[in-house]
Design a protein around this motif. Structure first.
Motif, PDB file in Angstrom:
ATOM      1  N   TRP A 101       2.487   1.723  -3.476  1.00  0.00           N
ATOM      2  CA  TRP A 101       1.550   1.349  -4.540  1.00  0.00           C
ATOM      3  C   TRP A 101       2.028   1.775  -5.924  1.00  0.00           C
ATOM      4  O   TRP A 101       1.806   1.072  -6.907  1.00  0.00           O
ATOM      5  CB  TRP A 101       0.147   1.906  -4.258  1.00  0.00           C
ATOM      6  CG  TRP A 101      -0.809   1.409  -5.280  1.00  0.00           C
ATOM      7  CD1 TRP A 101      -1.328   2.102  -6.346  1.00  0.00           C
ATOM      8  CD2 TRP A 101      -1.336   0.083  -5.376  1.00  0.00           C
ATOM      9  NE1 TRP A 101      -2.148   1.293  -7.098  1.00  0.00           N
ATOM     10  CE2 TRP A 101      -2.166   0.042  -6.510  1.00  0.00           C
ATOM     11  CE3 TRP A 101      -1.189  -1.073  -4.618  1.00  0.00           C
ATOM     12  CZ2 TRP A 101      -2.851  -1.104  -6.902  1.00  0.00           C
ATOM     13  CZ3 TRP A 101      -1.865  -2.218  -4.997  1.00  0.00           C
ATOM     14  CH2 TRP A 101      -2.681  -2.231  -6.131  1.00  0.00           C
ATOM     15  N   LEU A 155      -6.332 -10.693  -9.272  1.00  0.00           N
ATOM     16  CA  LEU A 155      -5.798  -9.330  -9.131  1.00  0.00           C
ATOM     17  C   LEU A 155      -4.683  -9.044 -10.132  1.00  0.00           C
ATOM     18  O   LEU A 155      -4.429  -7.888 -10.467  1.00  0.00           O
ATOM     19  CB  LEU A 155      -5.205  -9.131  -7.725  1.00  0.00           C
ATOM     20  CG  LEU A 155      -6.117  -8.905  -6.564  1.00  0.00           C
ATOM     21  CD1 LEU A 155      -5.318  -8.922  -5.271  1.00  0.00           C
ATOM     22  CD2 LEU A 155      -6.844  -7.579  -6.718  1.00  0.00           C
ATOM     23  N   ARG A 205       0.833  -1.218   0.000  1.00  0.00           N
ATOM     24  CA  ARG A 205       0.000   0.000   0.000  1.00  0.00           C
ATOM     25  C   ARG A 205       0.861   1.258   0.000  1.00  0.00           C
ATOM     26  O   ARG A 205       0.596   2.197  -0.745  1.00  0.00           O
ATOM     27  CB  ARG A 205      -0.919   0.009   1.218  1.00  0.00           C
ATOM     28  CG  ARG A 205      -2.200  -0.772   1.019  1.00  0.00           C
ATOM     29  CD  ARG A 205      -3.196  -0.511   2.127  1.00  0.00           C
ATOM     30  NE  ARG A 205      -2.876  -1.173   3.367  1.00  0.00           N
ATOM     31  CZ  ARG A 205      -3.200  -2.448   3.646  1.00  0.00           C
ATOM     32  NH1 ARG A 205      -3.831  -3.179   2.756  1.00  0.00           N
ATOM     33  NH2 ARG A 205      -2.884  -2.972   4.799  1.00  0.00           N
ATOM     34  N   ARG A 225      -8.942  -5.516  -0.175  1.00  0.00           N
ATOM     35  CA  ARG A 225      -9.991  -6.447   0.249  1.00  0.00           C
ATOM     36  C   ARG A 225      -9.459  -7.874   0.322  1.00  0.00           C
ATOM     37  O   ARG A 225      -9.672  -8.586   1.298  1.00  0.00           O
ATOM     38  CB  ARG A 225     -11.185  -6.389  -0.716  1.00  0.00           C
ATOM     39  CG  ARG A 225     -12.361  -7.250  -0.250  1.00  0.00           C
ATOM     40  CD  ARG A 225     -13.396  -7.474  -1.337  1.00  0.00           C
ATOM     41  NE  ARG A 225     -12.895  -8.170  -2.504  1.00  0.00           N
ATOM     42  CZ  ARG A 225     -12.645  -9.486  -2.571  1.00  0.00           C
ATOM     43  NH1 ARG A 225     -12.791 -10.251  -1.517  1.00  0.00           N
ATOM     44  NH2 ARG A 225     -12.216 -10.035  -3.683  1.00  0.00           N
ATOM     45  N   ALA A 254       1.245  -0.781  -9.023  1.00  0.00           N
ATOM     46  CA  ALA A 254       0.028  -0.498  -9.789  1.00  0.00           C
ATOM     47  C   ALA A 254       0.005  -1.221 -11.131  1.00  0.00           C
ATOM     48  O   ALA A 254      -1.069  -1.514 -11.658  1.00  0.00           O
ATOM     49  CB  ALA A 254      -0.129   1.008  -9.987  1.00  0.00           C
ATOM     50  N   ASN A 285      -4.578  -5.061 -10.595  1.00  0.00           N
ATOM     51  CA  ASN A 285      -5.531  -4.300 -11.391  1.00  0.00           C
ATOM     52  C   ASN A 285      -6.386  -3.329 -10.581  1.00  0.00           C
ATOM     53  O   ASN A 285      -7.076  -2.498 -11.154  1.00  0.00           O
ATOM     54  CB  ASN A 285      -6.405  -5.228 -12.237  1.00  0.00           C
ATOM     55  CG  ASN A 285      -7.128  -6.268 -11.419  1.00  0.00           C
ATOM     56  OD1 ASN A 285      -7.535  -6.020 -10.297  1.00  0.00           O
ATOM     57  ND2 ASN A 285      -7.286  -7.447 -11.989  1.00  0.00           N
ATOM     58  N   SER A 286      -6.342  -3.403  -9.233  1.00  0.00           N
ATOM     59  CA  SER A 286      -7.139  -2.497  -8.409  1.00  0.00           C
ATOM     60  C   SER A 286      -6.579  -2.447  -6.996  1.00  0.00           C
ATOM     61  O   SER A 286      -6.413  -3.489  -6.353  1.00  0.00           O
ATOM     62  CB  SER A 286      -8.594  -2.974  -8.374  1.00  0.00           C
ATOM     63  OG  SER A 286      -9.314  -2.337  -7.351  1.00  0.00           O
ATOM     64  N   GLU A 287      -6.321  -1.239  -6.523  1.00  0.00           N
ATOM     65  CA  GLU A 287      -5.824  -1.098  -5.153  1.00  0.00           C
ATOM     66  C   GLU A 287      -6.914  -1.476  -4.147  1.00  0.00           C
ATOM     67  O   GLU A 287      -6.638  -2.118  -3.132  1.00  0.00           O
ATOM     68  CB  GLU A 287      -5.362   0.337  -4.903  1.00  0.00           C
ATOM     69  CG  GLU A 287      -4.701   0.525  -3.560  1.00  0.00           C
ATOM     70  CD  GLU A 287      -4.091   1.894  -3.369  1.00  0.00           C
ATOM     71  OE1 GLU A 287      -3.468   2.107  -2.310  1.00  0.00           O
ATOM     72  OE2 GLU A 287      -4.236   2.758  -4.254  1.00  0.00           O
ATOM     73  N   LYS A 288      -8.140  -1.123  -4.438  1.00  0.00           N
ATOM     74  CA  LYS A 288      -9.259  -1.456  -3.547  1.00  0.00           C
ATOM     75  C   LYS A 288      -9.419  -2.978  -3.452  1.00  0.00           C
ATOM     76  O   LYS A 288      -9.596  -3.531  -2.367  1.00  0.00           O
ATOM     77  CB  LYS A 288     -10.548  -0.813  -4.070  1.00  0.00           C
ATOM     78  CG  LYS A 288     -11.693  -0.848  -3.089  1.00  0.00           C
ATOM     79  CD  LYS A 288     -12.916  -0.149  -3.657  1.00  0.00           C
ATOM     80  CE  LYS A 288     -12.994   1.232  -3.057  1.00  0.00           C
ATOM     81  NZ  LYS A 288     -14.231   1.934  -3.433  1.00  0.00           N
ATOM     82  N   ALA A 289      -9.350  -3.651  -4.590  1.00  0.00           N
ATOM     83  CA  ALA A 289      -9.471  -5.116  -4.589  1.00  0.00           C
ATOM     84  C   ALA A 289      -8.282  -5.749  -3.862  1.00  0.00           C
ATOM     85  O   ALA A 289      -8.447  -6.709  -3.112  1.00  0.00           O
ATOM     86  CB  ALA A 289      -9.567  -5.645  -6.017  1.00  0.00           C
ATOM     87  N   ASP A 305      -9.142 -15.133  -6.024  1.00  0.00           N
ATOM     88  CA  ASP A 305      -9.216 -13.672  -6.160  1.00  0.00           C
ATOM     89  C   ASP A 305      -7.821 -13.063  -6.231  1.00  0.00           C
ATOM     90  O   ASP A 305      -7.585 -12.100  -6.962  1.00  0.00           O
ATOM     91  CB  ASP A 305      -9.971 -13.052  -4.975  1.00  0.00           C
ATOM     92  CG  ASP A 305     -11.458 -13.342  -4.985  1.00  0.00           C
ATOM     93  OD1 ASP A 305     -11.989 -13.760  -6.035  1.00  0.00           O
ATOM     94  OD2 ASP A 305     -12.089 -13.162  -3.919  1.00  0.00           O
TER      95      ASP A 305
END
Length: 193
Positions: free
Chosen positions: A140, A191, A137, A155, A144, A148-152, A187
């Motif tokens: 990042w 990512l 994080r 999670r 990046a 494919n997604s920082e939010k994913a 998952d």
């Protein structure tokens, strides 16, 4: 002759599956494990443990194995990516949270003070699973292009960290959590698609 070999192979597979079912249903070990696995058992102490505990251990070993592979590969991915981006001394150049740096120093010193063999000379090996997510994080910008997604990412890492608890601390995973572990690992790989 080729057809006979095929029929023999299929019959053997069917017999193995039937024996698997019998072992599972009756909670037996018919000794059909590989030689390598049989040699791994500690003949001196293992038989002294209750059969139910040994069954639980075999059940959880699969999940431990999966998580071990996952966590080691995540550490490797972080190390290789930051090394490629920042150079060999990436640990001193990356944005590592101060509490992680302190925990790593403390954990390394604890190993030294124990008189046991140090687990590693690599600082990253002394981070917790949650700290691995913090490192990604905080850095990042370097990851990046992998995820494919920082939010994913957040999670999935949060879910994996929750699932890691029972595995790492010798508790049974509930049936739902076994399914959740497999989906969350799926998952993780999604990512990076």
């Amino acid at each position: 002759m080729h057809e006979k070999v095929k029929v023999f192979a299929l019959s053997n597979q069917m017999a193995e599956r039937a024996l698997d079912s019998v072992e599972k249903e009756l909670e037996l070990n018919l000794g059909r494990d590989s030689v390598f696995e049989a040699e791994e058992e500690d003949d001196e102490y293992y038989p002294q443990f209750d059969q139910a505990i040994r069954r639980q251990a075999r059940f959880m070993a699969v999940h431990y194995d999966l998580f071990y592979c996952l966590e080691v590969s995540i550490r490797s991915l972080i190390k290789e990516k930051l090394r490629a981006e920042l150079g060999e001394d990436w640990w001193s150049k990356a944005d590592i949270p101060e509490n992680t740096l302190k925990n790593v120093r403390d954990n390394m010193q604890r190993d030294i003070d124990s008189g046991f063999t140090q687990r590693s000379e690599d600082e990253l090996d002394y981070t917790t699973f949650g700290e691995l997510a913090d490192i990604v994080r905080k850095n990042w910008v370097h990851f990046a292009d992998i995820f494919n997604s920082e939010k994913a990412f957040n999670r999935v890492m949060h879910s994996l960290n929750l699932l890691r608890g029972p595995i790492a601390h010798c508790s049974m995973l509930a049936e739902d959590e076994v399914v959740r572990l497999r989906l969350t690992v799926k998952d993780w790989f999604r990512l990076m698609e």
